[in-house]
Design a protein around this motif. Sequence first.
Motif, mmCIF file in Angstrom:
data_model
loop_
_atom_site.group_PDB
_atom_site.id
_atom_site.type_symbol
_atom_site.label_atom_id
_atom_site.label_comp_id
_atom_site.label_asym_id
_atom_site.label_seq_id
_atom_site.Cartn_x
_atom_site.Cartn_y
_atom_site.Cartn_z
ATOM 1 N N ASP A 63 34.199 39.665 44.988
ATOM 2 C CA ASP A 63 35.368 39.752 43.935
ATOM 3 C C ASP A 63 36.174 41.061 44.170
ATOM 4 O OD1 ASP A 63 37.089 39.052 41.767
ATOM 5 O OD2 ASP A 63 36.147 40.501 40.343
ATOM 6 N N ARG A 67 40.132 40.702 45.891
ATOM 7 C CA ARG A 67 41.457 41.198 45.145
ATOM 8 C C ARG A 67 42.184 42.064 45.947
ATOM 9 N NH1 ARG A 67 41.420 39.938 39.891
ATOM 10 N NH2 ARG A 67 39.761 39.010 38.902
ATOM 11 N N PHE A 72 47.012 38.302 47.071
ATOM 12 C CA PHE A 72 46.291 37.939 45.780
ATOM 13 C C PHE A 72 47.120 38.194 44.483
ATOM 14 C CE2 PHE A 72 43.486 38.452 42.276
ATOM 15 C CZ PHE A 72 42.479 37.552 42.431
ATOM 16 N N HIS A 73 48.104 38.923 44.530
ATOM 17 C CA HIS A 73 49.062 39.318 43.240
ATOM 18 C C HIS A 73 49.633 37.980 42.959
ATOM 19 C CE1 HIS A 73 51.621 39.929 46.672
ATOM 20 N NE2 HIS A 73 52.545 39.575 45.750
ATOM 21 N N ALA A 77 44.884 34.802 38.577
ATOM 22 C CA ALA A 77 43.520 35.693 38.562
ATOM 23 C C ALA A 77 42.664 35.106 37.530
ATOM 24 C CB ALA A 77 43.961 36.942 38.255
ATOM 25 N N TYR A 80 41.224 32.121 39.449
ATOM 26 C CA TYR A 80 40.351 32.588 40.404
ATOM 27 C C TYR A 80 38.965 32.858 39.874
ATOM 28 C CZ TYR A 80 38.278 36.180 43.558
ATOM 29 O OH TYR A 80 37.492 36.858 44.182
ATOM 30 N N ASP A 81 39.263 33.861 38.953
ATOM 31 C CA ASP A 81 37.801 34.594 38.365
ATOM 32 C C ASP A 81 36.975 33.189 37.723
ATOM 33 O OD1 ASP A 81 38.378 37.136 38.408
ATOM 34 O OD2 ASP A 81 39.215 37.384 36.555
#
Length: 181
Positions: A63, A67, A72-73, A77, A80-81
């Motif tokens: 992770d 990130r 990735f921004h 998120a 994804y998590d």
Amino acid sequence: MSEASTPGQPMPSKRPPRQPRTGLTATGARKAGSKSGRSRAREFALQALYQHLVGGNDATAIDLFTRDLSGFHKADAAHYDALLHGCIETAQHMDALIAPLLDRKMAEISPIEHAVMWIGVYEFQHCPDVPWRVVINECIELAKEFGGTDGHKYVNGILNGLAPQLRAAEVAADKAAGKAG
């Protein structure tokens, strides 16, 4: 010979130039800039799950690394998590659902296709806001982009086999409406 054509020169086209299709490449694939946050989340989750499957890396370390990757921004998120941690936590359960549909041992499945199938099964089970057909289509696109030549066909077959089991009401409603094949 007319002025319109000269030897060795093609005839000028009478059709107007093709208009660019917004968000798609010339082959019909989505342009990188047009992907949704969830599509990007799936891509980053796939890369992270690959690290887990191939290297046995810890989810927290994966992770942190993921990130920091470029772009990735732009990913969702939270999705994804959910995919990364949910897939790793429920891996044995998901493999137990997938294995009966395989034509070979799980160890012989490409880690990319394996991770894509995890994403599909996880979304079938935990993301009811994502229609089952979208889950399958997104997974096919992941397998096309990152997997082997025909890996997407294999992923499609397995997820289509699991959809009636994991999204029974939704698939049945589509079949009744003539939308599912």
